[in-house]
Design a protein around this motif. Structure first.
Motif, PDB file in Angstrom:
ATOM      1  N   ASP A 281      -7.186   8.980   5.775  1.00 52.85           N
ATOM      2  CA  ASP A 281      -7.130   8.155   6.975  1.00 52.85           C
ATOM      3  C   ASP A 281      -6.193   6.960   6.815  1.00 52.85           C
ATOM      4  OD1 ASP A 281      -9.015   9.704   8.434  1.00 52.85           O
ATOM      5  OD2 ASP A 281     -10.625   8.779   7.264  1.00 52.85           O
ATOM      6  N   ALA A 282      -5.354   6.994   5.767  1.00 52.54           N
ATOM      7  CA  ALA A 282      -4.409   5.912   5.517  1.00 52.54           C
ATOM      8  C   ALA A 282      -2.993   6.470   5.432  1.00 52.54           C
ATOM      9  CB  ALA A 282      -4.760   5.181   4.219  1.00 52.54           C
ATOM     10  N   TRP A 283      -2.061   5.777   6.050  1.00 53.71           N
ATOM     11  CA  TRP A 283      -0.637   6.103   5.966  1.00 53.71           C
ATOM     12  C   TRP A 283      -0.037   5.183   4.910  1.00 53.71           C
ATOM     13  CZ3 TRP A 283       2.329   8.948   9.966  1.00 53.71           C
ATOM     14  CH2 TRP A 283       3.706   8.973   9.712  1.00 53.71           C
ATOM     15  N   LEU A 284       0.540   5.740   3.848  1.00 60.28           N
ATOM     16  CA  LEU A 284       1.048   4.967   2.729  1.00 60.28           C
ATOM     17  C   LEU A 284       2.570   4.876   2.791  1.00 60.28           C
ATOM     18  CD1 LEU A 284      -1.192   6.519  -0.075  1.00 60.28           C
ATOM     19  CD2 LEU A 284      -1.682   4.570   1.423  1.00 60.28           C
TER      20      LEU A 284
ATOM     21  N   PRO B 223      -3.403  -9.074   4.939  1.00 60.35           N
ATOM     22  CA  PRO B 223      -2.663  -9.382   3.705  1.00 60.35           C
ATOM     23  C   PRO B 223      -3.594  -9.424   2.497  1.00 60.35           C
ATOM     24  CG  PRO B 223      -3.045 -11.387   4.953  1.00 60.35           C
ATOM     25  CD  PRO B 223      -3.656 -10.267   5.757  1.00 60.35           C
ATOM     26  N   LEU B 224      -3.223  -8.705   1.453  1.00 62.44           N
ATOM     27  CA  LEU B 224      -4.021  -8.645   0.231  1.00 62.44           C
ATOM     28  C   LEU B 224      -3.106  -8.750  -0.988  1.00 62.44           C
ATOM     29  CD1 LEU B 224      -6.407  -5.726   1.276  1.00 62.44           C
ATOM     30  CD2 LEU B 224      -7.059  -8.131   0.984  1.00 62.44           C
ATOM     31  N   ALA B 225      -3.687  -8.998  -2.134  1.00 64.81           N
ATOM     32  CA  ALA B 225      -2.902  -9.079  -3.364  1.00 64.81           C
ATOM     33  C   ALA B 225      -2.373  -7.699  -3.744  1.00 64.81           C
ATOM     34  CB  ALA B 225      -3.758  -9.645  -4.497  1.00 64.81           C
ATOM     35  N   HIS B 226      -1.313  -7.691  -4.512  1.00 54.57           N
ATOM     36  CA  HIS B 226      -0.726  -6.444  -4.987  1.00 54.57           C
ATOM     37  C   HIS B 226      -1.649  -5.805  -6.026  1.00 54.57           C
ATOM     38  CE1 HIS B 226       2.129  -3.838  -7.178  1.00 54.57           C
ATOM     39  NE2 HIS B 226       2.763  -3.784  -6.016  1.00 54.57           N
ATOM     40  N   PRO B 227      -1.659  -4.462  -6.130  1.00 57.66           N
ATOM     41  CA  PRO B 227      -2.495  -3.811  -7.152  1.00 57.66           C
ATOM     42  C   PRO B 227      -2.285  -4.352  -8.563  1.00 57.66           C
ATOM     43  CG  PRO B 227      -1.710  -2.173  -5.611  1.00 57.66           C
ATOM     44  CD  PRO B 227      -1.042  -3.459  -5.231  1.00 57.66           C
ATOM     45  N   ARG B 228      -1.070  -4.783  -8.888  1.00 59.68           N
ATOM     46  CA  ARG B 228      -0.838  -5.361 -10.215  1.00 59.68           C
ATOM     47  C   ARG B 228      -1.706  -6.589 -10.434  1.00 59.68           C
ATOM     48  NH1 ARG B 228       3.849  -6.782  -9.406  1.00 59.68           N
ATOM     49  NH2 ARG B 228       3.501  -9.015  -9.133  1.00 59.68           N
TER      50      ARG B 228
ATOM     51  N   ILE C  88      -2.565  -2.991   9.655  1.00 59.24           N
ATOM     52  CA  ILE C  88      -1.478  -2.865   8.685  1.00 59.24           C
ATOM     53  C   ILE C  88      -1.854  -3.685   7.455  1.00 59.24           C
ATOM     54  CG2 ILE C  88       0.964  -3.295   8.223  1.00 59.24           C
ATOM     55  CD1 ILE C  88       1.403  -3.175  11.292  1.00 59.24           C
ATOM     56  N   VAL C  89      -2.011  -3.022   6.313  1.00 60.77           N
ATOM     57  CA  VAL C  89      -2.355  -3.686   5.059  1.00 60.77           C
ATOM     58  C   VAL C  89      -1.067  -3.998   4.301  1.00 60.77           C
ATOM     59  CG1 VAL C  89      -3.576  -3.485   2.867  1.00 60.77           C
ATOM     60  CG2 VAL C  89      -4.565  -2.491   4.941  1.00 60.77           C
ATOM     61  N   LEU C  90      -0.898  -5.252   3.910  1.00 63.02           N
ATOM     62  CA  LEU C  90       0.292  -5.691   3.187  1.00 63.02           C
ATOM     63  C   LEU C  90      -0.104  -6.028   1.753  1.00 63.02           C
ATOM     64  CD1 LEU C  90       1.645  -8.097   5.942  1.00 63.02           C
ATOM     65  CD2 LEU C  90       2.353  -5.733   5.531  1.00 63.02           C
TER      66      LEU C  90
ATOM     67  N   VAL D  95      -0.594   1.211   5.033  1.00 66.04           N
ATOM     68  CA  VAL D  95      -0.550   0.416   3.809  1.00 66.04           C
ATOM     69  C   VAL D  95       0.897   0.294   3.353  1.00 66.04           C
ATOM     70  CG1 VAL D  95      -1.345   0.215   1.429  1.00 66.04           C
ATOM     71  CG2 VAL D  95      -2.843   1.227   3.160  1.00 66.04           C
ATOM     72  N   LEU D  96       1.388  -0.942   3.233  1.00 74.99           N
ATOM     73  CA  LEU D  96       2.777  -1.176   2.846  1.00 74.99           C
ATOM     74  C   LEU D  96       2.835  -1.843   1.475  1.00 74.99           C
ATOM     75  CD1 LEU D  96       5.768  -1.025   3.611  1.00 74.99           C
ATOM     76  CD2 LEU D  96       5.512  -3.259   4.731  1.00 74.99           C
ATOM     77  N   GLY D  97       3.434  -1.125   0.505  1.00 72.75           N
ATOM     78  CA  GLY D  97       3.630  -1.643  -0.835  1.00 72.75           C
ATOM     79  C   GLY D  97       5.063  -2.065  -1.074  1.00 72.75           C
ATOM     80  N   VAL D  98       5.467  -2.116  -2.343  1.00 69.19           N
ATOM     81  CA  VAL D  98       6.785  -2.660  -2.692  1.00 69.19           C
ATOM     82  C   VAL D  98       7.748  -1.537  -3.062  1.00 69.19           C
ATOM     83  CG1 VAL D  98       8.037  -4.326  -4.114  1.00 69.19           C
ATOM     84  CG2 VAL D  98       5.666  -4.765  -3.473  1.00 69.19           C
ATOM     85  N   TYR D  99       7.564  -0.910  -4.241  1.00 68.53           N
ATOM     86  CA  TYR D  99       8.422   0.234  -4.583  1.00 68.53           C
ATOM     87  C   TYR D  99       7.624   1.229  -5.401  1.00 68.53           C
ATOM     88  CZ  TYR D  99       9.381  -2.056  -9.165  1.00 68.53           C
ATOM     89  OH  TYR D  99       9.279  -2.657 -10.399  1.00 68.53           O
ATOM     90  N   ALA D 100       8.089   2.477  -5.355  1.00 68.74           N
ATOM     91  CA  ALA D 100       7.371   3.555  -6.026  1.00 68.74           C
ATOM     92  C   ALA D 100       7.476   3.412  -7.537  1.00 68.74           C
ATOM     93  CB  ALA D 100       7.934   4.905  -5.593  1.00 68.74           C
TER      94      ALA D 100
END
Length: 264
Positions: free
Chosen positions: A115-118, A227-232, A181-183, A31-36
């Motif tokens: 089971d997810a790599w963040l 590809p999915l929407a950001h949590p925000r 890979i989740v974006l 799972v790839l996000g933007v910033y902490a």
């Protein structure tokens, strides 16, 4: 390659701590996000007046933190009596992205967090304009009189990854050996995926079939990207698109449960 490890100081003295995946065993999802994000506190002056409703005062204890233990983290921060006191901010300001990862992404896919790599493009807190304004308005005028440390944190960058950081993320993907890979939103697509595959630069480029899997080749190896929407967007936090939130709700109910098939 040694990962990016910047330094910095939060209001009241906590040190910036980059966040990386702790369990380095192979995972089903990457799972790839933007910033902490950060641990946020309500800052109350010695006269009882609320100075800042949600001030970033410490790094999250783990990547995509769910907000647990915020009170004990904030209690360990030394605040001079003449500067007032800190209390945990409203729960919406602490761990919202982490809770969203579990409830709105991993859970619907039938994947446990273990089971997810963040991962984040920027593996540390960045000060957004609202935080910078709050520090300039309330913290800086009191800093010398109260003996407070100078804030030295990176601001939100214009580009969320350079070639070095992309190479670090690629190394993590190879270590994780994921099926998918989740974006999370536009930025991982723009600043990471588009440098591997020029077909896409933003979430809308994937067309009307929201939340489907697409094959890509990265470093001469085939992967599946989701590809999915950001949590925000998904949680309707701050500025967000109602359209993406509604599409994600449909995805959670109708697409996610059967998307990955059986665990490997």
């Amino acid at each position: 390659m040694n990962p990016t490890r910047p330094t910095g100081t939060y209001p009241f003295g906590s040190k910036l701590r980059p966040l990386f995946q702790e369990d380095r065993s192979p995972k089903r999802l990457f799972v790839l996000g933007v910033y902490a994000s950060a641990v946020h506190a309500k800052w109350i002056g010695p006269d009882g007046r609320v100075l800042v409703r949600a001030l970033a005062v410490a790094s999250e204890p783990v990547i995509f933190w769910d907000g647990s233990g915020a009170e004990s983290i904030i209690a360990r921060i030394d605040v001079p009596a003449r500067a007032g006191r800190l209390e945990p901010a409203d729960p919406a300001f602490n761990g919202s992205s982490g809770r969203s990862i579990d409830d709105d992404f991993l859970g619907p896919l039938g994947v446990a967090r273990k089971d997810a790599w963040l991962c984040d493009l920027v593996p540390h807190t960045c000060l957004n304009p609202k935080q910078c304004a709050a520090i300039g308005r309330e913290y800086e005028p009191r800093r010398h009189d109260c003996g407070l440390p100078q804030v030295d944190l990176p601001q939100v960058p214009r580009a969320f990854a350079d070639d070095r950081r992309r190479a670090e993320v690629l190394d993590e993907i190879e270590e994780a050996q994921p099926d998918v890979i989740v974006l999370l939103g536009d930025q991982p697509i723009r600043h990471f995926l588009s440098h591997q595959d020029r077909r896409w630069r933003k979430l809308a480029d994937f067309g009307s079939d929201y939340g489907r899997i697409h094959p890509v080749v990265i470093r001469d190896r085939g992967y599946q990207v989701l590809p999915l929407a950001h949590p925000r967007q998904v949680r309707g936090l701050g500025m967000h698109s109602t359209g993406w939130r509604l599409r994600h709700e449909v995805w959670k109910r109708e697409v996610a449960p059967g998307l990955l098939g059986r665990p490997r």
